[in-house]
Scaffold this active site. Structure first.
Site, PDB file in Angstrom:
ATOM      1  N   LYS A  37       1.479   1.048   4.886  1.00  0.00           N
ATOM      2  CA  LYS A  37       0.246   1.815   4.718  1.00  0.00           C
ATOM      3  C   LYS A  37       0.127   2.358   3.301  1.00  0.00           C
ATOM      4  O   LYS A  37      -0.931   2.274   2.660  1.00  0.00           O
ATOM      5  CB  LYS A  37       0.201   2.967   5.733  1.00  0.00           C
ATOM      6  CG  LYS A  37      -1.003   3.890   5.590  1.00  0.00           C
ATOM      7  CD  LYS A  37      -2.305   3.143   5.796  1.00  0.00           C
ATOM      8  CE  LYS A  37      -3.517   4.018   5.529  1.00  0.00           C
ATOM      9  NZ  LYS A  37      -3.643   5.153   6.451  1.00  0.00           N
ATOM     10  N   CYS A  62      -7.649   8.063   1.986  1.00  0.00           N
ATOM     11  CA  CYS A  62      -6.487   7.180   1.841  1.00  0.00           C
ATOM     12  C   CYS A  62      -6.155   6.879   0.385  1.00  0.00           C
ATOM     13  O   CYS A  62      -5.107   7.278  -0.112  1.00  0.00           O
ATOM     14  CB  CYS A  62      -6.737   5.865   2.587  1.00  0.00           C
ATOM     15  SG  CYS A  62      -6.727   6.016   4.376  1.00  0.00           S
TER      16      CYS A  62
END
Length: 403
Positions: free
Chosen positions: A204, A258
């Site tokens: 991620k 993010c």
């Protein structure tokens, strides 16, 4: 209906859509959030986020009784932790909400339960949460399953991507991978890719740091081209005709929950090894400051030439086109800085919001019509329909006029 109960902790931009989609695939879901307003809205069939096609599905699962929102955790077969992991004032990842969620769910765990963490976390965090659970309930050791499965969806298209995207499944052991695979296969049509906990956590962070670096190259290129008198978007279009080149488009910085945040999870943990990633973050942060300086310069030049302060339209506040999400938005930072220090009349517009607590918003076409200087900060589809006007000065930081 699937004979399974899922407890999802955190009803934010990821947790709420996940709860709705899982329930829509025949699973009983209780969605938990500490915010009573979020719980109330959800149970009333109203979204506290803006997401295409999601409210219709929410109504459907509420009518079937497969979804309930609550402030209290309940016993379940699967627990999913989807709480925020913000940065501290020192720029370090804060996993306190993950830790608190684990502490809350541990008393409810039974043998055979599956615990999934989807929150973005530093490498090694899930292992620490496992040890925390065992310290609180030592009798559970070897009797529960734990997985780390990061989300990778795009705001504005979450319904489609939650179902269609591939998912990384990092398991504590093979049995945990199998359990998580069984759960995600209920609603995910993409491939389910098995790995270990640390690789899944790192995946991620790697995905978003990679994108940050690529955007930094485009943003740096735009600054170089401005000095060289070159249209950066024409340059990128031509360079991308090379069969092995794919340069992204520059903007006024990088935002979102993010890309603007996750690289810090790496730079804080591996400061000596992340020089490129750290520089990309610095470049993307600098781009917003560079845009701010260009706006100030345009205001000053107008005032000198015209003998009066200009009216300036600041168009766009969200972190990306055609959504209402303001998280880490460079446009918001630019507007805040300009409005607090600039000497002009400012007209602020964000077509995806009806109001904002910081700024008085007006319709984008009205702002455009009244402005002497038009600043495009976000490439919203509405802005691309505005007419040309040679009497205005344009500062286009996102490619609206090249669309």
């Amino acid at each position: 209906m699937v004979e399974m109960k899922v407890c999802i902790i955190g009803l934010g931009y990821i947790g709420l859509p996940t709860a709705i989609i899982v329930a829509d695939h025949g699973v009983e879901v209780v969605g938990v959030d500490v915010n009573p307003a979020v719980v109330k809205l959800t149970n009333e069939g109203r979204l506290h986020i803006r997401e295409s096609n999601l409210e219709e599905i929410l109504h459907r699962v509420l009518e079937t009784g497969r979804l309930r929102a609550s402030q209290s955790l309940e016993c379940a077969d699967v627990f999913i932790v989807v709480v925020p992991t913000p940065l501290t004032d020192e720029g370090l990842p804060d996993t306190d909400m993950v830790r608190k969620a684990v502490i809350r769910l541990v008393p409810l765990l039974k043998e055979g339960n599956l615990v999934i963490i989807e929150s973005t976390v530093p490498v090694g965090t899930t292992e620490k949460m496992v040890q925390l659970a065992y310290s609180l309930r030592p009798e559970l050791k070897g009797k529960i399953h734990v997985a780390y499965c990061p989300e990778r969806v795009l705001p504005g298209n979450i319904v489609t991507e939650l179902i269609g995207n591939d998912r990384i499944i990092g398991g504590m052991d093979k049995e945990s991978v199998a359990k998580a695979n069984e759960f995600y296969s209920l609603f995910v049509k993409g491939d389910l890719l098995a790995t270990d906990l640390r690789t899944a956590e790192m995946c991620k962070l790697t995905e978003n740091a990679s994108r940050d670096v690529q955007i930094a190259f485009a943003n740096e290129l735009s600054i170089i081209c401005e000095k060289a008198g070159i249209n950066v978007r024409e340059l990128i279009r031509l360079a991308n005709r090379h069969p092995r080149v794919n340069i992204l488009q520059p903007g006024c910085g990088v935002g979102g929950h993010c890309i603007a945040v996750d690289p810090y999870f790496l730079t804080s943990a591996f400061p000596k090894e992340t020089a490129l990633i750290a520089q990309a973050r610095a470049t993307n942060n600098y781009k917003a400051a560079w845009c701010t300086e260009k706006i100030w310069q345009a205001i000053s030049e107008f005032s000198v030439i015209k003998g009066r302060v200009p009216t300036v339209a600041l168009l766009g506040l969200s972190f990306k086109p055609d959504i209402d999400d303001l998280r880490e938005s460079p446009a918001m930072k630019i507007v805040s800085e300009i409005v607090s220090c600039g000497d002009a009349e400012f007209l602020i517009s964000e077509p995806n919001l009806s109001s904002n607590s910081l700024f008085n918003l007006i319709p984008y076409d009205e702002a455009y019509a009244r402005a002497d200087i038009v600043v495009f900060l976000v490439n919203h589809k509405e802005f691309r329909q505005l007419p040309n006007d040679d009497d205005k000065r344009f500062l286009d930081f996102c490619g609206v006029t090249d669309s």
